[in-house]
Every structure is written in C-alpha cells, then in structure tokens.
Design a protein around this motif. Structure first.
Motif, mmCIF file in Angstrom:
data_model
loop_
_atom_site.group_PDB
_atom_site.id
_atom_site.type_symbol
_atom_site.label_atom_id
_atom_site.label_comp_id
_atom_site.label_asym_id
_atom_site.label_seq_id
_atom_site.Cartn_x
_atom_site.Cartn_y
_atom_site.Cartn_z
ATOM 1 N N ILE A 242 -6.742 3.320 12.718
ATOM 2 C CA ILE A 242 -7.815 2.326 12.590
ATOM 3 C C ILE A 242 -7.735 1.320 13.740
ATOM 4 O O ILE A 242 -8.335 0.239 13.678
ATOM 5 N N SER B 55 -5.068 -0.387 14.857
ATOM 6 C CA SER B 55 -4.246 -1.567 14.605
ATOM 7 C C SER B 55 -2.773 -1.266 14.865
ATOM 8 O O SER B 55 -2.361 -0.106 14.874
ATOM 9 N N CYS C 204 0.836 -1.205 0.000
ATOM 10 C CA CYS C 204 0.000 0.000 0.000
ATOM 11 C C CYS C 204 0.868 1.251 0.000
ATOM 12 O O CYS C 204 1.751 1.395 0.856
ATOM 13 N N ASP D 256 -7.072 6.631 2.795
ATOM 14 C CA ASP D 256 -8.401 6.032 2.803
ATOM 15 C C ASP D 256 -8.444 4.999 3.928
ATOM 16 O O ASP D 256 -8.114 3.815 3.739
ATOM 17 N N LYS E 268 -8.590 -0.433 6.582
ATOM 18 C CA LYS E 268 -9.111 -1.360 7.598
ATOM 19 C C LYS E 268 -9.518 -2.688 6.974
ATOM 20 O O LYS E 268 -9.240 -3.757 7.510
ATOM 21 N N LYS E 269 -10.160 -2.646 5.812
ATOM 22 C CA LYS E 269 -10.575 -3.874 5.133
ATOM 23 C C LYS E 269 -9.359 -4.705 4.726
ATOM 24 O O LYS E 269 -9.367 -5.935 4.812
ATOM 25 N N LEU E 270 -8.311 -4.019 4.274
ATOM 26 C CA LEU E 270 -7.100 -4.729 3.855
ATOM 27 C C LEU E 270 -6.411 -5.413 5.035
ATOM 28 O O LEU E 270 -5.924 -6.535 4.918
ATOM 29 N N THR E 271 -6.389 -4.736 6.179
ATOM 30 C CA THR E 271 -5.734 -5.336 7.353
ATOM 31 C C THR E 271 -6.457 -6.590 7.830
ATOM 32 O O THR E 271 -5.845 -7.504 8.363
ATOM 33 N N GLU E 272 -7.755 -6.635 7.609
ATOM 34 C CA GLU E 272 -8.547 -7.785 8.060
ATOM 35 C C GLU E 272 -8.284 -9.036 7.234
ATOM 36 O O GLU E 272 -8.619 -10.150 7.650
ATOM 37 N N SER E 273 -7.690 -8.857 6.050
ATOM 38 C CA SER E 273 -7.472 -9.997 5.159
ATOM 39 C C SER E 273 -6.045 -10.531 5.200
ATOM 40 O O SER E 273 -5.714 -11.475 4.477
ATOM 41 N N GLU F 15 -10.891 3.642 5.617
ATOM 42 C CA GLU F 15 -11.886 2.569 5.509
ATOM 43 C C GLU F 15 -11.343 1.422 4.668
ATOM 44 O O GLU F 15 -11.495 0.253 5.018
ATOM 45 N N ARG F 16 -10.710 1.771 3.568
ATOM 46 C CA ARG F 16 -10.127 0.738 2.706
ATOM 47 C C ARG F 16 -8.950 0.058 3.398
ATOM 48 O O ARG F 16 -8.769 -1.155 3.291
#
Length: 262
Positions: free
Chosen positions: A207, A209, A165, A179, A184-189, A181-182
C-alpha cells in the motif's frame, strides 16, 4: 523515613510476608530465601518472629498463611512506601534530574518554560501554557535540544489507541490474503506503525507505506503508547497472542482486527 526502611530486617520481614501471602499455604522457605536474598535459616527465624507478632500462622505442617493483622500491616507499609516514592519522584528527582526537550522558540538559560508532548516528543516554550513547567539549563535556538530541570506538574499526554492487525502467514497466502484497502485506512489513522513478520512488512509495502519499527516491535509500541502515540501493529498469526499479552501486562487497551480476506 518510614519505619520498615529504618532497618534491613524491617524490609526483609515485609518481603517475606508478601511471599507468604502470594504462595500460601504451600510456602517453601528455600524459595523465599532465593527471592529475598537471605539464607533459609534466616527465613525460618523471620517466620518465627512474624508468627509471634501475629502476622502469620501455621497449622504445624510447614503450611503458613497471612493473618488479618498481617494483611493490614502489609497494606499500611505499602501505602507508606507509595507516599515515600511519590515524594522522591516529585520533590527530589524532579529537581536533580534533567529532561531533554526540543525548543519551540529561542530560549535563554534559566528561562521558565512550559512542557508539551507532541507526536511522542517533548517540546518547550514560554507562550503555550501547560501544567508541566521547568527551567532551561542552557541557551537554545528554535529546533535545538535543550535540558530542562526543576520540573513541576504533570505532562499532558493524549490517550494512545492501539490496533493489532492479524496478518496471515505465508502458508495461508500471506500478504496476498490481506485486505489492503482496509489496511490503508487503518494506517492513515495512526501515528506509529510496527510490523512483526515478513508477511506484515510486504503487506504494508503493497500500500506504499513503510513501518516505523520492525525489530523490537512489542517493546516499541508500549514505549510509544507511554508517550501518547497511537499505534498500528501488523503481526503474523502466531505472534498476535504475544503482543496482546504484552499490552495487557502494561494495562494498555487495544482492538484486534483480522485483515485476512478469507
């Protein structure tokens, strides 16, 4: 043992021939000598031998090229050395080396176990069958570290995915221009998170983390991938080409995401 390993001269000729192939036709004997670890005079003598054997030729102006026979000789010996290295790794090293794993159950010394890689760590047990097997070198209770020797088979690793990133530098508003929000989604995966740069660290903290690593991130991500861990790398603008180059050099696939809002 393969022929070229029978003598120092055989190894040296192989190395010199590779250097000629890599830098032809402008081959400098002094540079070859420095890389191979012999004198320029010795390189000159070896080149004469290689020329007389038909492995290289010269146009008379100290310009050398490898011949077709030379290429075939290199490939043949390289293949032999690869087979020899495989023999050393599989039939010798695996029997004299000891790997450390985590016991998934209570184990006795000398017990046959299966090896599994999970979340970048090696585990052993006697129940969950796997291609990789070994023998414990001591007793161990569940959750303890235990040495394993006499390794056979291949450890099954998941294919690691890496997402790089791009984070804007502070001159471009840094973490305020990310971004979130985006992100946060990436860290979850991902299993493993690395950051390069203060802006990356602050964006991650926003976020809620924390990174697994900040210093030595490039090397750490590569090591994680070799252990089957998927990684997320947050890198400030000018560091992105460096991490991409490192991953490409290690033949690791990755995707690049620009997290800048504008």
């Amino acid at each position: 043992m393969i022929d070229i390993l029978q003598s120092k001269s055989g190894i040296t000729k192989f190395q010199i021939l590779i250097e000629v192939a890599a830098h032809q036709p402008n081959v400098r004997q002094k540079e070859i000598a420095e890389k191979v670890g012999v004198t320029p005079q010795a390189v000159s003598e070896y080149i004469k031998e290689l020329t007389s054997e038909g492995y290289i030729y010269s146009d008379g102006r100290v310009r050398y090229r490898i011949t077709k026979n030379g290429v075939e000789w290199v490939l043949e010996n390289a293949a032999d050395m690869k087979r020899y290295a495989k023999f050393v790794m599989s039939d010798i090293i695996s029997h004299v080396s000891t790997w450390t794993a985590i016991a998934d159950e209570n184990l006795d010394k000398g017990e046959d176990v299966y090896l599994h890689m999970r979340n970048g760590l090696l585990y052993v047990d006697t129940k969950e069958e796997a291609d990789a097997r070994g023998v414990t070198v001591s007793d161990a209770e569940e959750g303890e570290d235990v040495g394993v020797t006499n390794l056979t088979g291949m450890i099954d690793l998941e294919t690691a995915s890496i997402t790089v990133c791009k984070i804007p530098r502070s001159e471009r508003q840094g973490s305020r221009n990310v971004d979130l929000e985006r992100l946060k989604k990436l860290t979850e995966s991902k299993d493993y998170i690395a950051v390069i740069g203060v802006e990356s660290l602050v964006a991650l903290k926003k976020i809620g983390s924390q990174p697994d690593v900040m210093y030595g991130a490039k090397e750490s991500v590569v090591e994680a991938a070799f252990h089957g861990l998927s990684s997320l790398v947050l890198a400030i603008d000018e560091q992105v080409p460096t991490i991409m180059s490192k991953l490409e050099m290690e033949n690791l696939e990755y995707e690049l995401v620009d997290l800048s809002l504008h």
